[in-house]
Design a protein around this motif. Structure first.
Motif, PDB file in Angstrom:
ATOM      1  N   LYS A  26       0.831  -1.204   0.000  1.00 25.34           N
ATOM      2  CA  LYS A  26       0.000   0.000   0.000  1.00 25.34           C
ATOM      3  C   LYS A  26       0.866   1.254   0.000  1.00 25.34           C
ATOM      4  N   LEU A  52       2.304   1.787  -3.423  1.00 22.72           N
ATOM      5  CA  LEU A  52       1.296   2.309  -4.344  1.00 22.72           C
ATOM      6  C   LEU A  52       1.025   3.785  -4.070  1.00 22.72           C
ATOM      7  N   ASN A  53       0.995   4.152  -2.796  1.00 26.17           N
ATOM      8  CA  ASN A  53       0.775   5.558  -2.448  1.00 26.17           C
ATOM      9  C   ASN A  53       1.912   6.433  -2.957  1.00 26.17           C
ATOM     10  N   LYS A  96       3.797   5.768  -5.541  1.00 27.90           N
ATOM     11  CA  LYS A  96       3.654   5.847  -6.994  1.00 27.90           C
ATOM     12  C   LYS A  96       2.579   6.858  -7.379  1.00 27.90           C
ATOM     13  N   GLN A  97       1.469   6.824  -6.633  1.00 25.86           N
ATOM     14  CA  GLN A  97       0.382   7.760  -6.917  1.00 25.86           C
ATOM     15  C   GLN A  97       0.838   9.199  -6.718  1.00 25.86           C
ATOM     16  N   GLU A  98       1.609   9.438  -5.663  1.00 24.13           N
ATOM     17  CA  GLU A  98       2.116  10.788  -5.410  1.00 24.13           C
ATOM     18  C   GLU A  98       3.027  11.252  -6.540  1.00 24.13           C
ATOM     19  N   ILE A 155       3.025  10.163  -9.668  1.00 29.38           N
ATOM     20  CA  ILE A 155       2.229  10.377 -10.880  1.00 29.38           C
ATOM     21  C   ILE A 155       1.498  11.711 -10.800  1.00 29.38           C
ATOM     22  N   THR A 156       0.929  12.002  -9.619  1.00 26.40           N
ATOM     23  CA  THR A 156       0.217  13.270  -9.437  1.00 26.40           C
ATOM     24  C   THR A 156       1.148  14.452  -9.661  1.00 26.40           C
TER      25      THR A 156
END
Length: 256
Positions: A85, A88-89, A91-93, A95-96
């Motif tokens: 998790k 993934l967080n 990676k999301q940061e 990408i954002t």
């Protein structure tokens, strides 16, 4: 319960799952035994074990020139999921953070025509979903076959219409005359639609053409395939053709 599927869901790949389950069953073992019983090549098993050790699922003791590997307590798996998790967080940061720059690169070529192909019922549904991205109050234009829609998308249509109406997206449609089309036409007002029916013998068409924004969607129900063309010029031309057909349909429209 499929244990392998569960382990893959927390981030382990197929070889890692095979080695870990083998070690759980063996209790402990040397590399050659682990590779043989898991079905993973010995050269691959080394790197797999290294990863499992990094994840805290495997440990070893040195016995002379050889290592004996042990499976750690499976109750450590929830910690692995927490780490997944966190990854993934992160990676999301990232990408954002990168989105503005990526969007600028995309927009630099936004005027170039784009063509995307779709297959199967799910592909056709995906194309319809794209029409729901229009802004409220926007109008989409359609050449439609209610009979084909009823045959292939019977269960999807109520959901789609509900979403389109909720978003305030209006539609004008030219449809070949059929019992299904007449039923649809009865609901024009509440479904934010205007429909003109034309004689199916004189003007037969069984596929779907939607014109929305700067996109043109063409779907063949019989062939279960479709295409979306994203082009200002193509969309403008198709809108002009539709308007011409709309005027013509007004003079030859089938009465209810």
């Amino acid at each position: 319960m499929d244990i392998a599927t569960v382990l893959q869901a927390v981030g382990l790949n197929e070889n890692q799952v095979a080695v870990y389950i083998t070690l759980l069953q063996m209790g402990s073992g040397e590399i050659q035994d682990i590779a043989r019983k898991s079905g993973v090549k010995r050269t691959t098993a080394y790197s797999v074990l290294d990863v499992l050790m990094q994840e805290g699922l495997v440990s070893f003791v040195q016995k002379g020139a050889h290592r004996e590997y042990f499976a750690e307590d499976p109750r450590k798996l929830p910690k692995l999921l927490e780490e997944e998790k966190r990854r993934l967080n992160r990676k999301q940061e990232r990408i954002t953070e990168a989105l503005p720059e990526l969007a600028s690169l995309y927009n630099a070529h936004a005027t170039k025509p784009k063509i995307r192909f779709y297959e199967g019922i799910d592909g056709i549904k995906q194309m319809f979903e794209e029409t729901l991205e229009l802004k409220s109050g926007t109008e989409m234009l359609a050449f439609s076959s209610a009979e084909s829609i009823h045959e292939y998308l019977r269960d999807y249509v109520p959901y789609y219409l509900e979403q389109r109406v909720a978003k305030g997206i209006r539609q004008r449609a030219i449809a070949e005359d059929s019992p299904e089309a007449r039923e649809h036409q009865k609901n024009d007002a509440k479904e934010l639609r205007q429909t003109r029916l034309v004689d199916r013998e004189q003007f037969p068409f069984s596929n779907e053409i939607n014109i929305f924004g700067n996109k043109v969607m063409i779907a063949s129900y019989k062939d279960l395939l479709g295409v979306i063309i994203e082009s200002v010029e193509v969309a403008r031309t198709q809108k002009a053709i539709f308007e011409l057909a709309w005027i013509g349909a007004g003079s030859v429209a089938v009465s209810r």
